[in-house]
Design a protein around this motif. Structure first.
Motif, PDB file in Angstrom:
ATOM      1  N   ILE A 232     -20.665  -6.532 -15.569  1.00 32.75           N
ATOM      2  CA  ILE A 232     -20.901  -6.287 -14.097  1.00 32.75           C
ATOM      3  C   ILE A 232     -21.746  -7.553 -13.884  1.00 32.75           C
ATOM      4  O   ILE A 232     -22.819  -7.575 -13.879  1.00 32.75           O
ATOM      5  CB  ILE A 232     -21.523  -5.074 -13.759  1.00 32.75           C
ATOM      6  CG1 ILE A 232     -20.572  -3.847 -14.129  1.00 32.75           C
ATOM      7  CG2 ILE A 232     -21.850  -5.108 -12.188  1.00 32.75           C
ATOM      8  CD1 ILE A 232     -21.284  -2.622 -13.867  1.00 32.75           C
ATOM      9  N   VAL A 233     -20.892  -8.536 -12.970  1.00 32.09           N
ATOM     10  CA  VAL A 233     -21.672  -9.620 -12.705  1.00 32.09           C
ATOM     11  C   VAL A 233     -22.351  -9.650 -11.221  1.00 32.09           C
ATOM     12  O   VAL A 233     -23.502 -10.476 -10.894  1.00 32.09           O
ATOM     13  CB  VAL A 233     -20.888 -11.029 -12.690  1.00 32.09           C
ATOM     14  CG1 VAL A 233     -20.452 -11.269 -13.943  1.00 32.09           C
ATOM     15  CG2 VAL A 233     -19.658 -10.810 -11.619  1.00 32.09           C
ATOM     16  N   ALA A 234     -21.883  -8.523 -10.450  1.00 33.40           N
ATOM     17  CA  ALA A 234     -22.657  -8.419  -9.112  1.00 33.40           C
ATOM     18  C   ALA A 234     -22.336  -7.355  -8.669  1.00 33.40           C
ATOM     19  O   ALA A 234     -21.057  -6.582  -8.731  1.00 33.40           O
ATOM     20  CB  ALA A 234     -22.335  -9.582  -8.207  1.00 33.40           C
ATOM     21  N   VAL A 235     -23.354  -6.668  -7.756  1.00 29.72           N
ATOM     22  CA  VAL A 235     -23.011  -5.471  -7.083  1.00 29.72           C
ATOM     23  C   VAL A 235     -23.662  -5.720  -5.764  1.00 29.72           C
ATOM     24  O   VAL A 235     -24.813  -5.936  -5.576  1.00 29.72           O
ATOM     25  CB  VAL A 235     -23.566  -4.089  -7.639  1.00 29.72           C
ATOM     26  CG1 VAL A 235     -23.632  -2.728  -6.817  1.00 29.72           C
ATOM     27  CG2 VAL A 235     -23.075  -4.029  -9.187  1.00 29.72           C
ATOM     28  N   THR A 236     -22.725  -5.107  -4.670  1.00 29.29           N
ATOM     29  CA  THR A 236     -23.282  -5.438  -3.271  1.00 29.29           C
ATOM     30  C   THR A 236     -23.420  -4.009  -2.813  1.00 29.29           C
ATOM     31  O   THR A 236     -22.842  -3.165  -2.924  1.00 29.29           O
ATOM     32  CB  THR A 236     -22.195  -6.138  -2.325  1.00 29.29           C
ATOM     33  OG1 THR A 236     -20.915  -5.186  -2.291  1.00 29.29           O
ATOM     34  CG2 THR A 236     -22.078  -7.579  -2.845  1.00 29.29           C
ATOM     35  N   ILE A 237     -24.732  -3.809  -2.017  1.00 24.59           N
ATOM     36  CA  ILE A 237     -24.987  -2.683  -1.290  1.00 24.59           C
ATOM     37  C   ILE A 237     -25.090  -2.939   0.301  1.00 24.59           C
ATOM     38  O   ILE A 237     -25.959  -3.577   0.815  1.00 24.59           O
ATOM     39  CB  ILE A 237     -26.449  -1.902  -1.865  1.00 24.59           C
ATOM     40  CG1 ILE A 237     -26.322  -1.832  -3.305  1.00 24.59           C
ATOM     41  CG2 ILE A 237     -26.840  -0.770  -1.131  1.00 24.59           C
ATOM     42  CD1 ILE A 237     -27.581  -1.176  -4.046  1.00 24.59           C
ATOM     43  N   PHE A 238     -24.156  -2.231   0.932  1.00 23.52           N
ATOM     44  CA  PHE A 238     -23.844  -2.706   2.212  1.00 23.52           C
ATOM     45  C   PHE A 238     -24.062  -1.400   3.246  1.00 23.52           C
ATOM     46  O   PHE A 238     -23.256  -0.898   3.416  1.00 23.52           O
ATOM     47  CB  PHE A 238     -22.495  -3.296   2.487  1.00 23.52           C
ATOM     48  CG  PHE A 238     -22.329  -4.038   3.720  1.00 23.52           C
ATOM     49  CD1 PHE A 238     -22.826  -4.129   4.630  1.00 23.52           C
ATOM     50  CD2 PHE A 238     -21.092  -4.613   3.912  1.00 23.52           C
ATOM     51  CE1 PHE A 238     -22.902  -4.511   5.878  1.00 23.52           C
ATOM     52  CE2 PHE A 238     -20.671  -5.218   4.999  1.00 23.52           C
ATOM     53  CZ  PHE A 238     -21.642  -5.184   6.212  1.00 23.52           C
ATOM     54  N   PHE A 239     -25.223  -1.172   3.733  1.00 23.56           N
ATOM     55  CA  PHE A 239     -25.432   0.195   4.621  1.00 23.56           C
ATOM     56  C   PHE A 239     -26.264  -0.215   5.753  1.00 23.56           C
ATOM     57  O   PHE A 239     -27.197  -0.923   5.752  1.00 23.56           O
ATOM     58  CB  PHE A 239     -26.046   1.437   3.646  1.00 23.56           C
ATOM     59  CG  PHE A 239     -25.023   2.010   2.803  1.00 23.56           C
ATOM     60  CD1 PHE A 239     -24.188   2.682   3.110  1.00 23.56           C
ATOM     61  CD2 PHE A 239     -24.878   1.508   1.434  1.00 23.56           C
ATOM     62  CE1 PHE A 239     -23.370   3.439   2.166  1.00 23.56           C
ATOM     63  CE2 PHE A 239     -24.289   2.274   0.462  1.00 23.56           C
ATOM     64  CZ  PHE A 239     -23.039   2.936   1.161  1.00 23.56           C
ATOM     65  N   GLY A 240     -26.281   0.793   6.491  1.00 21.65           N
ATOM     66  CA  GLY A 240     -27.297   0.729   7.580  1.00 21.65           C
ATOM     67  C   GLY A 240     -26.594   0.963   9.135  1.00 21.65           C
ATOM     68  O   GLY A 240     -27.432   1.400  10.103  1.00 21.65           O
ATOM     69  N   ALA A 241     -25.295   0.511   9.287  1.00 22.74           N
ATOM     70  CA  ALA A 241     -24.766   0.581  10.659  1.00 22.74           C
ATOM     71  C   ALA A 241     -24.871   2.217  10.781  1.00 22.74           C
ATOM     72  O   ALA A 241     -24.745   2.626  12.035  1.00 22.74           O
ATOM     73  CB  ALA A 241     -23.240   0.106  10.579  1.00 22.74           C
ATOM     74  N   ASN A 242     -24.375   2.956   9.799  1.00 23.98           N
ATOM     75  CA  ASN A 242     -24.388   4.579  10.350  1.00 23.98           C
ATOM     76  C   ASN A 242     -25.670   5.279  10.291  1.00 23.98           C
ATOM     77  O   ASN A 242     -25.973   5.808  10.920  1.00 23.98           O
ATOM     78  CB  ASN A 242     -23.335   5.222   9.048  1.00 23.98           C
ATOM     79  CG  ASN A 242     -21.930   4.611   9.309  1.00 23.98           C
ATOM     80  OD1 ASN A 242     -21.627   4.401  10.325  1.00 23.98           O
ATOM     81  ND2 ASN A 242     -21.372   4.411   7.919  1.00 23.98           N
ATOM     82  N   ASP A 243     -26.671   4.677   9.325  1.00 24.04           N
ATOM     83  CA  ASP A 243     -28.114   5.128   9.156  1.00 24.04           C
ATOM     84  C   ASP A 243     -28.724   5.039  10.221  1.00 24.04           C
ATOM     85  O   ASP A 243     -29.576   5.825  10.893  1.00 24.04           O
ATOM     86  CB  ASP A 243     -28.856   4.479   8.143  1.00 24.04           C
ATOM     87  CG  ASP A 243     -28.297   4.550   6.698  1.00 24.04           C
ATOM     88  OD1 ASP A 243     -28.848   5.307   5.773  1.00 24.04           O
ATOM     89  OD2 ASP A 243     -26.881   4.036   6.347  1.00 24.04           O
ATOM     90  N   SER A 244     -28.431   4.033  11.193  1.00 25.04           N
ATOM     91  CA  SER A 244     -29.106   3.746  12.331  1.00 25.04           C
ATOM     92  C   SER A 244     -28.663   4.124  13.627  1.00 25.04           C
ATOM     93  O   SER A 244     -28.903   3.988  14.866  1.00 25.04           O
ATOM     94  CB  SER A 244     -29.258   2.095  12.553  1.00 25.04           C
ATOM     95  OG  SER A 244     -27.882   1.550  12.593  1.00 25.04           O
ATOM     96  N   ALA A 245     -27.573   5.211  13.297  1.00 27.52           N
ATOM     97  CA  ALA A 245     -27.193   5.765  14.520  1.00 27.52           C
ATOM     98  C   ALA A 245     -28.229   6.736  15.251  1.00 27.52           C
ATOM     99  O   ALA A 245     -29.197   7.117  14.696  1.00 27.52           O
ATOM    100  CB  ALA A 245     -25.998   6.684  14.215  1.00 27.52           C
ATOM    101  N   LEU A 246     -28.052   6.827  16.584  1.00 32.58           N
ATOM    102  CA  LEU A 246     -29.128   7.456  17.218  1.00 32.58           C
ATOM    103  C   LEU A 246     -29.474   8.986  16.762  1.00 32.58           C
ATOM    104  O   LEU A 246     -28.351   9.574  16.787  1.00 32.58           O
ATOM    105  CB  LEU A 246     -29.152   7.180  18.659  1.00 32.58           C
ATOM    106  CG  LEU A 246     -29.037   5.812  19.272  1.00 32.58           C
ATOM    107  CD1 LEU A 246     -28.968   5.831  20.670  1.00 32.58           C
ATOM    108  CD2 LEU A 246     -30.388   5.014  18.764  1.00 32.58           C
TER     109      LEU A 246
END
Length: 217
Positions: free
Chosen positions: A53-67
């Motif tokens: 495994i040469v790389a892992v991306t973690i892409f979150f925040g647009a949903n967490d930041s919902a009001l």
């Protein structure tokens, strides 16, 4: 989830890395870090061949930041969001994926007027704010600094262009231009990690057609 659609940033990376490594999509539309933290061990198990495994991306925040008051199902409090990112990094390290192979990606900015139209069409009020998304992006950058991972700060980078709306198809999700932007920025992070990867099997012109076994076995 949408990164492997036509012109998606995941599809771009898969094409760029063809015959060097597999690009595996484990994105889930609508998920937040609370849910992702729970399913991560099923996506990358303790039996994973971490050396490959040469790389892992973690892409979150647009949903967490919902009001919270308008979208309580997806909302995750800011401090919990940061803790969840750290938890996912710690889990990856526990299965022998070091921090220098992990890339955090902040949420992109929110174009409020466009997203409000989408909300109103469904009978809802505007359930996100760009300033709030920015707080989550800042927390993501901070977690990367604390944990020693790379980070791609889309929220900041996209807003260097005064009219960032062209990066978004509906004010929230990436447009074709936005996907191209993510792909280019992410490739800059990945290139140094992946530049030494060899081509899997020789170029066809280099195969000895009289004795292919000598070239391929």
């Amino acid at each position: 989830q949408f990164s492997f659609q036509e012109n998606g940033w995941g599809a771009f990376l898969a094409d760029r890395l063809v015959r060097k490594c597999d690009v595996v999509n484990r994105g889930f539309s609508g998920y937040n870090t609370k849910w992702a933290k729970l399913i991560l061990p099923r996506l990358i198990s303790k039996n994973a061949d971490a050396e490959n495994i040469v790389a892992v991306t973690i892409f979150f925040g647009a949903n967490d930041s919902a009001l919270k008051d308008l979208n309580p199902k997806q909302h995750v409090p800011l401090e919990e969001y940061a803790a969840n990112l750290k938890s996912m990094i710690q889990y990856l390290k526990s299965v022998d994926i070091p921090e220098d192979r992990i890339i955090l990606i902040t949420p992109p900015p929110l174009q409020e007027s466009a997203w409000e139209k989408e909300c109103l069409a469904k009978g809802d009020k505007l359930n996100r704010r760009n300033a709030t998304t920015g707080e989550y992006a800042k927390a993501c950058v901070q977690v990367a600094g604390d944990c020693g991972t790379d980070v791609l700060d889309l929220w900041t980078l996209m807003q260097k262009n005064e009219d960032f709306s062209s990066y978004l198809s509906d004010g929230l999700h990436l447009s074709t231009k936005g996907n191209s932007f993510v792909a280019a920025q992410l490739w800059s992070c990945l290139e140094k990690k992946l530049s030494a990867l060899p081509l899997l099997f020789p170029y066809w012109r280099e195969v000895d057609h009289m004795n292919p076994e000598a070239s391929l076995l």
